[in-house]
Scaffold this active site. Structure first.
Site, PDB file in Angstrom:
ATOM      1  N   GLU A 170       0.760  -1.207   0.142  1.00  0.00           N
ATOM      2  CA  GLU A 170       0.038   0.044   0.075  1.00  0.00           C
ATOM      3  C   GLU A 170       0.923   1.192  -0.003  1.00  0.00           C
ATOM      4  O   GLU A 170       1.222   1.944   0.979  1.00  0.00           O
ATOM      5  CB  GLU A 170      -0.908   0.067   1.342  1.00  0.00           C
ATOM      6  CG  GLU A 170      -2.125  -1.193   1.204  1.00  0.00           C
ATOM      7  CD  GLU A 170      -3.092  -0.786   1.902  1.00  0.00           C
ATOM      8  OE1 GLU A 170      -2.951  -0.183   3.138  1.00  0.00           O
ATOM      9  OE2 GLU A 170      -4.347  -1.642   1.876  1.00  0.00           O
ATOM     10  N   GLU A 358      -5.403  -8.250  -0.029  1.00  0.00           N
ATOM     11  CA  GLU A 358      -6.450  -8.109   0.986  1.00  0.00           C
ATOM     12  C   GLU A 358      -7.853  -7.858   0.835  1.00  0.00           C
ATOM     13  O   GLU A 358      -8.064  -7.079  -0.295  1.00  0.00           O
ATOM     14  CB  GLU A 358      -5.831  -7.037   1.849  1.00  0.00           C
ATOM     15  CG  GLU A 358      -4.633  -7.199   2.661  1.00  0.00           C
ATOM     16  CD  GLU A 358      -4.088  -5.870   3.419  1.00  0.00           C
ATOM     17  OE1 GLU A 358      -4.908  -5.036   3.747  1.00  0.00           O
ATOM     18  OE2 GLU A 358      -2.860  -5.675   3.709  1.00  0.00           O
TER      19      GLU A 358
HETATM   20  C1  GBH Z   1      -5.066  -2.107   4.958  1.00  0.00           C
HETATM   21  O1  GBH Z   1      -5.170  -0.799   5.140  1.00  0.00           O
HETATM   22  C2  GBH Z   1      -3.756  -2.516   5.679  1.00  0.00           C
HETATM   23  O2  GBH Z   1      -2.768  -3.022   4.474  1.00  0.00           O
HETATM   24  C3  GBH Z   1      -3.810  -3.603   6.962  1.00  0.00           C
HETATM   25  O3  GBH Z   1      -2.634  -3.599   7.326  1.00  0.00           O
HETATM   26  C4  GBH Z   1      -4.733  -2.729   7.698  1.00  0.00           C
HETATM   27  O4  GBH Z   1      -5.001  -3.885   9.082  1.00  0.00           O
HETATM   28  C5  GBH Z   1      -6.345  -3.448   6.697  1.00  0.00           C
HETATM   29  O5  GBH Z   1      -6.216  -2.716   5.807  1.00  0.00           O
HETATM   30  C6  GBH Z   1      -7.395  -2.676   7.528  1.00  0.00           C
HETATM   31  O6  GBH Z   1      -7.474  -1.353   7.692  1.00  0.00           O
HETATM   32  O7  GBH Z   1      -9.179   6.425   9.559  1.00  0.00           O
HETATM   33  O8  GBH Z   1     -10.606   7.500   8.097  1.00  0.00           O
HETATM   34  O9  GBH Z   1      -8.382   8.513   8.469  1.00  0.00           O
HETATM   35  C7  GBH Z   1      -6.430  -0.367   4.419  1.00  0.00           C
HETATM   36  C8  GBH Z   1      -6.154   1.024   4.142  1.00  0.00           C
HETATM   37  C9  GBH Z   1      -5.807   2.577   5.951  1.00  0.00           C
HETATM   38  C10 GBH Z   1      -7.801   2.693   4.759  1.00  0.00           C
HETATM   39  C11 GBH Z   1      -6.182   3.498   7.051  1.00  0.00           C
HETATM   40  C12 GBH Z   1      -8.248   3.407   5.921  1.00  0.00           C
HETATM   41  C13 GBH Z   1      -7.574   5.028   7.988  1.00  0.00           C
HETATM   42  C14 GBH Z   1      -8.550   6.198   7.182  1.00  0.00           C
HETATM   43  N1  GBH Z   1      -6.561   1.663   5.272  1.00  0.00           N
HETATM   44  N2  GBH Z   1      -7.372   4.220   6.667  1.00  0.00           N
HETATM   45  S1  GBH Z   1      -9.068   7.327   8.435  1.00  0.00           S
END
Ligand code: GBH
Length: 451
Positions: A170, A358
């Site tokens: 990512e 994922e």
């Molecule tokens: C993935 O991220 C990761 O690869 C994994 O490690 C993670 O545990 C999993 O998915 C579940 O999240 O709080 O609104 O500011 C996915 C991408 C990163 C998208 C964190 C949402 C937070 C946005 N995610 N992000 S916010």
């Protein structure tokens, strides 16, 4: 008259690969063991106010010690594959220099244990935890070179047994969330030009790592990337909206996957960023565009888009409170993104092999009478897997699916407050309990179809 036809079964090809995914910092714990060096996430999670509840990955699911138990969870599900990541700072505690043999030994044990149980490991070299000793982290171009050296070294150590290697997880998260939004380690909010430079270092790191892995790995090792490309879903399936959505996906990922697949920063991005565009050195774009054996996509939430009369030809439709979502507010439910993600990437860049590295969901997961009946997660997964089936049925080269996640774990800035596992973890006792979703996934795998 009653319907008399047999129900349509959403069956997958015989060789379709089912798996689960995890990442080192989210599950291992044992942060001071066997010579592991401190990372950006150790520093960040120990800084008050950064992670919900002050949670850290110090113990996590203790999988550094319990990996054999986790392998049995995988075996019980019947998966053929498992996606895991390596902790860079277990191998090079300071990011570069002399490798730490105890770190290598640990991963050899984990890999051998998986193989002994008939599970094929897919290894990601970097899932966001990097050695804190690296000066400037991803703001420093030298980190890309240090990463490639580490990835090449580890490829040499494991590729006699590990056939599929991913460089990074990512790009958008470890660049933007960490250096622009500031919610992930190291928690910076840099100006645009510096953010673009960090993004550039991210794709250069990926490209140099592809080259280093190929130089050190056994011939035939398959090399790819796990990216969370942002996918734009057409608001309806008519030619104008379908074309607009594909254009949006290509342009909105210009600094990441589009650059990797096309070997240049497209004009739309360069024009938009102007003087803030990244500084590119000779050879960078060639490295970034190093050919890949497969592409892997992390697919969760959709963006919705429609065609319009603007110069670029599309407009995104913002999510609003009535947009359905899972336990994480960002996790909008839009199963069609599974199909459109696979289709758009296939049409735009024609990868030979695709994986879903994922897909999964957070849920409240109340533990009642020793059970977690996460029917909401099952609903989510069934809908997404049905859409992946549609992509397979239409002939797109999707060869496997990794469910996020094998077990509840350290959910980054959300700490342990959000659960993504299909196994419930009691973080006091470390006991693992299969949820209803684990029973569902086991049956999907057994029957090789959506159930
Ligand atoms: C993935 O991220 C990761 O690869 C994994 O490690 C993670 O545990 C999993 O998915 C579940 O999240 O709080 O609104 O500011 C996915 C991408 C990163 C998208 C964190 C949402 C937070 C946005 N995610 N992000 S916010």
């Amino acid at each position: 008259t009653a319907a008399s036809a047999a129900p349509v079964e959403l069956r997958f090809p015989k060789d379709f690969r089912w798996g689960c995914a995890t990442a080192a910092y989210q599950i291992e714990g044992a942060v001071k063991e066997d010579g592991r060096g401190p990372t950006n996430w150790d520093v960040f999670s120990h800084t008050p106010g950064k992670v919900v509840g002050g949670d850290t990955g110090d113990i996590a699911t203790d999988s550094y010690h319990r990996y054999a138990e986790d392998t049995q969870l995988l075996k019980n599900l019947g998966v053929s594959t498992y996606r895991m990541s390596l902790a860079w700072s277990r191998i090079f505690p300071e990011g570069r220099g002399k490798p730490n043999q105890k770190g290598v030994d640990h991963y050899n044990k984990v890999i051998d244990n998986l193989l002994a149980n008939g599970i094929d490991p897919y290894v990601t070299m970097f899932h966001w935890d990097y050695p804190a000793a690296l000066p400037g982290g991803w703001q420093n171009r030298d980190t890309a070179k240090a990463f490639a050296d580490y990835a090449g070294y580890m490829a040499g150590q494991i590729s006699d047994r590990v056939k599929n290697i991913m460089t990074v997880n990512e790009l958008r998260c470890f660049t933007d969330l960490s250096h622009k939004v500031g919610i992930h380690a190291p928690g910076l909010k840099l100006p645009d030009a510096e953010v673009n430079q960090v993004r550039h270092h991210g794709v250069v790191a990926h490209g140099l790592a592809v080259q280093a892995i190929r130089a050190h790995a056994k011939a035939g090792t398959q090399v790819g990337i796990a990216d969370n490309t942002v996918f734009y879903v057409p608001v309806m399936e008519t030619d104008d909206h379908v074309a607009a959505a594909k254009k949006a996906t290509r342009e909105m990922n210009a600094m990441f996957l589009t650059a990797i697949m096309e070997g240049r920063y497209i004009d739309e991005y360069l024009t938009q960023e102007g003087a803030n565009a990244p500084k590119v050195q000779p050879g960078d774009m060639e490295a970034i565009a190093s050919p890949l054996d497969f592409l892997a996509l992390n697919i969760y939430a959709p963006e919705w888009v429609r065609a319009d009369d603007s110069p670029r030809g599309y407009a995104t439709i913002p999510h609003i409170p009535s947009s359905p979502h899972m336990a994480s507010p960002w996790l909008i439910v839009g199963p069609e993104v599974a199909y459109w993600g696979v289709r758009q990437v296939s049409e735009l860049w024609k990868p030979k092999v695709l994986y879903i590295s994922e897909n999964g969901a957070s849920a409240d997961d109340p533990l009642q009478n020793g059970r977690v009946d996460d029917a909401d997660r099952v609903m989510y997964l069934r809908n997404y897997v049905s859409q992946f089936h549609r992509a397979v049925a239409e002939g797109y080269p999707l060869k496997g699916y990794f469910l996020w996640s094998l077990l509840d774990n350290f959910e980054w800035a959300d700490g342990y407050s959000k659960r993504f596992g299909i196994h419930y973890v009691d973080f006091k006792t470390q006991r693992r309990i299969p949820k209803l979703s684990a029973a569902w996934y086991k049956e999907v795998i057994r029957q090789n179809r959506v159930v």
